[in-house]
Write a protein that holds these residues in place. Sequence first.
Motif, PDB file in Angstrom:
ATOM      1  N   GLU A 189       2.980   1.263   4.805  1.00  0.00           N
ATOM      2  CA  GLU A 189       3.061   2.315   3.789  1.00  0.00           C
ATOM      3  C   GLU A 189       2.831   1.746   2.393  1.00  0.00           C
ATOM      4  O   GLU A 189       2.134   2.351   1.568  1.00  0.00           O
ATOM      5  CB  GLU A 189       4.428   3.000   3.871  1.00  0.00           C
ATOM      6  CG  GLU A 189       4.604   3.846   5.129  1.00  0.00           C
ATOM      7  CD  GLU A 189       6.016   4.385   5.272  1.00  0.00           C
ATOM      8  OE1 GLU A 189       6.854   4.071   4.389  1.00  0.00           O
ATOM      9  OE2 GLU A 189       6.290   5.110   6.247  1.00  0.00           O
ATOM     10  N   ASN A 190       3.409   0.563   2.123  1.00  0.00           N
ATOM     11  CA  ASN A 190       3.198  -0.074   0.820  1.00  0.00           C
ATOM     12  C   ASN A 190       1.726  -0.412   0.604  1.00  0.00           C
ATOM     13  O   ASN A 190       1.178  -0.211  -0.488  1.00  0.00           O
ATOM     14  CB  ASN A 190       4.033  -1.353   0.714  1.00  0.00           C
ATOM     15  CG  ASN A 190       5.503  -1.070   0.499  1.00  0.00           C
ATOM     16  OD1 ASN A 190       5.859  -0.037  -0.055  1.00  0.00           O
ATOM     17  ND2 ASN A 190       6.360  -1.974   0.930  1.00  0.00           N
ATOM     18  N   GLU A 191       1.088  -0.936   1.650  1.00  0.00           N
ATOM     19  CA  GLU A 191      -0.325  -1.312   1.530  1.00  0.00           C
ATOM     20  C   GLU A 191      -1.221  -0.076   1.389  1.00  0.00           C
ATOM     21  O   GLU A 191      -2.224  -0.101   0.668  1.00  0.00           O
ATOM     22  CB  GLU A 191      -0.734  -2.164   2.740  1.00  0.00           C
ATOM     23  CG  GLU A 191      -0.051  -3.535   2.741  1.00  0.00           C
ATOM     24  CD  GLU A 191      -0.335  -4.340   3.994  1.00  0.00           C
ATOM     25  OE1 GLU A 191      -0.114  -5.556   3.968  1.00  0.00           O
ATOM     26  OE2 GLU A 191      -0.782  -3.758   5.004  1.00  0.00           O
ATOM     27  N   LYS A 216      -0.325   2.626  -0.125  1.00  0.00           N
ATOM     28  CA  LYS A 216      -0.163   3.067  -1.511  1.00  0.00           C
ATOM     29  C   LYS A 216      -1.010   2.210  -2.451  1.00  0.00           C
ATOM     30  O   LYS A 216      -1.569   2.713  -3.439  1.00  0.00           O
ATOM     31  CB  LYS A 216       1.305   2.997  -1.917  1.00  0.00           C
ATOM     32  CG  LYS A 216       2.184   4.029  -1.235  1.00  0.00           C
ATOM     33  CD  LYS A 216       3.650   3.843  -1.626  1.00  0.00           C
ATOM     34  CE  LYS A 216       4.542   4.845  -0.903  1.00  0.00           C
ATOM     35  NZ  LYS A 216       5.983   4.645  -1.232  1.00  0.00           N
ATOM     36  N   LEU A 229       6.388  -6.980  -1.062  1.00  0.00           N
ATOM     37  CA  LEU A 229       5.612  -5.808  -0.651  1.00  0.00           C
ATOM     38  C   LEU A 229       4.958  -5.995   0.709  1.00  0.00           C
ATOM     39  O   LEU A 229       4.287  -5.102   1.210  1.00  0.00           O
ATOM     40  CB  LEU A 229       4.525  -5.503  -1.699  1.00  0.00           C
ATOM     41  CG  LEU A 229       4.973  -4.811  -2.985  1.00  0.00           C
ATOM     42  CD1 LEU A 229       3.761  -4.541  -3.889  1.00  0.00           C
ATOM     43  CD2 LEU A 229       5.694  -3.509  -2.700  1.00  0.00           C
ATOM     44  N   GLY A 235       4.004  -3.492  -7.454  1.00  0.00           N
ATOM     45  CA  GLY A 235       2.742  -2.808  -7.213  1.00  0.00           C
ATOM     46  C   GLY A 235       1.942  -2.562  -8.476  1.00  0.00           C
ATOM     47  O   GLY A 235       0.860  -1.977  -8.414  1.00  0.00           O
ATOM     48  N   SER A 260       3.822  -8.228  -6.799  1.00  0.00           N
ATOM     49  CA  SER A 260       4.145  -7.881  -5.408  1.00  0.00           C
ATOM     50  C   SER A 260       5.301  -8.679  -4.832  1.00  0.00           C
ATOM     51  O   SER A 260       5.642  -8.516  -3.675  1.00  0.00           O
ATOM     52  CB  SER A 260       2.915  -8.082  -4.513  1.00  0.00           C
ATOM     53  OG  SER A 260       2.580  -9.451  -4.440  1.00  0.00           O
TER      54      SER A 260
END
Length: 278
Positions: free
Chosen positions: A106-108, A110, A200, A224, A238
Amino acid sequence: MYINGYNENFAAILLTSKSFSDLISRYEIIKNIVSYDKKVFDDLTSRKKSLKEAISDLDNKLQKLQELKNNNLEKLRQLDNDKKKLQQLIIEFDKEKVLAAQAIKENEEKLIAHSISVIDSNSSTIPDMKGALQTLNSLVSQITTDSVKNKAKDYITSGSKKLADMIAKETKPVVSNNETYKATYAMQATAYTGGTLTALGLKPVRDPSGLSTIAVDPSVIPLGSKVYIPGYGYAISSDTGSAIKGNIIDLYLNSEDECINWGRRNVTLYIVAYPGEW
């Protein structure tokens, strides 16, 4: 004499002697018999004692064997309980691993979302497209989730083709926009190396021509964010660290020697874009 039944009353045997010499003979015989019987009795008594001792020793060994058996059974029950606990921990670890992988994904997602939206947009300018492609190219080496990495590569391919078409249709020279910054911070910068994944979930990298990795205090610089540091270059915030508090940042370098040479410096940090804006 035993065969003839004279074993019960030795006195009768002596009294029925026919002569003195017969009496002496019978006395010697009785004396020998009594002596032999005593030896037999003593030998039996000794053997009985030895047998009792052997039985007692066997009883002790049996008791110890029973205690050992009970102890082993208890250890086996404990091992079985430990095995069940370990199996439960493995199940919980697998669940946590799945959740962690999902959070990283999910972080990647975004991180690449803004660049993808720029490439998908029909109103994006050439500088916008170049910036989006540059961002995706810099992030590809840091992304750990295969599906996200493949998605970024696909958009790099389609975006590059779209950019080429836009440049071919452009009738006037392209002038790059002057870059503006969201915020400026005076920071103390240290350096670190090593590690496998950042906070992250990205791979830490040092890429002077692209996006490097820095550790920040999230309460000061949001994770981010895309930043620029003179003397270091562009980077993505990150990672975090227990010693990174307030206006302190940690810059990722490729070796310990580089970290030692960097030392601790005062730098200016410019926020180019916050999460979701690039």
